[in-house]
Each structure stands twice: as structure tokens, then as C-alpha cells.
Design a protein around this motif. Structure first.
Motif, PDB file in Angstrom:
ATOM      1  N   GLN A 100      -0.030   2.505  -2.837  1.00 31.35           N
ATOM      2  CA  GLN A 100      -0.700   2.461  -1.547  1.00 31.35           C
ATOM      3  C   GLN A 100      -1.837   3.482  -1.478  1.00 31.35           C
TER       4      GLN A 100
ATOM      5  N   TYR B  83      -5.128  -0.229   4.912  1.00 29.94           N
ATOM      6  CA  TYR B  83      -6.258  -0.606   4.055  1.00 29.94           C
ATOM      7  C   TYR B  83      -7.485  -0.933   4.902  1.00 29.94           C
TER       8      TYR B  83
ATOM      9  N   ASN C 244      -2.353  -4.807   4.660  1.00 29.84           N
ATOM     10  CA  ASN C 244      -1.838  -3.652   5.379  1.00 29.84           C
ATOM     11  C   ASN C 244      -2.927  -3.062   6.276  1.00 29.84           C
TER      12      ASN C 244
END
Length: 95
Positions: free
Chosen positions: A68, A5, A2
Motif C-alpha cells: 500500500q 490512492y 482504495n
């Protein structure tokens, strides 16, 4: 992986670089007040540029505990570690 990140890692890396730079400036100056002032400039830049600093973000893990958010904190911490390690080694070799 992602993109949030990667952004957390890069922001953590930059935050770590600023912290180790501020620490080195603090340790090199003879006057502790000037050193503390210059270190606070590094912290100010972290806040203004919205860089990731682990000590400022870990408190949010209780409030925001999704997968997340936890991974963003982990990647930010890894960025802090890598940033401080890299600049610490470079400064250590220069001295």
C-alpha cells in the motif's frame, strides 16, 4: 480502488501544480532572490497543506515498504507528473 490512492493522486496533482507555478514565477522574475523567495512560498504551501511531493516521500519507501505504501508513492508520483504537465502546457500556450 482504495480511497488512499485517490487521495495520494489528488495531493500529488496539487503538489505538482504548486511546483510548476513556483518554477514559472522563479523564471519570470528579474531578481533571483525574489524568485527564490516566491518559489519557497510554493514549497511552504506544499508542506503546510500536506500535499504530495515525490522528492519528499521517496525516502520513506525504505522504511515503509508495504504494498500500500509503494502504491501510494506511485499514485502520488503520477499526480505530480499530471499536475506539472497540465499547468506546463497551459502556461506554454499562454506565452
Amino acid at each position: 480502488m482504495n480511497s488512499s490512492y485517490i487521495k495520494s493522486f489528488i495531493n500529488g496533482l496539487l503538489g505538482g501544480l504548486l511546483i510548476i507555478l513556483g518554477c514559472c514565477i522563479y523564471l519570470v522574475t528579474n531578481n533571483i532572490y525574489i524568485g527564490a523567495f516566491l518559489f519557497s512560498i510554493a514549497l511552504y504551501n506544499i508542506c503546510i497543506n500536506n500535499y504530495f511531493l515525490y522528492t519528499g516521500k521517496i525516502g520513506y519507501i525504505i522504511k515503509e515498504n508495504s504494498k500500500q505504501d509503494i502504491l501510494n508513492i506511485i499514485f502520488g508520483l503520477l499526480g505530480n507528473i499530471v499536475g506539472t504537465f497540465i499547468l506546463g502546457i497551459i502556461i506554454g500556450l499562454a506565452v
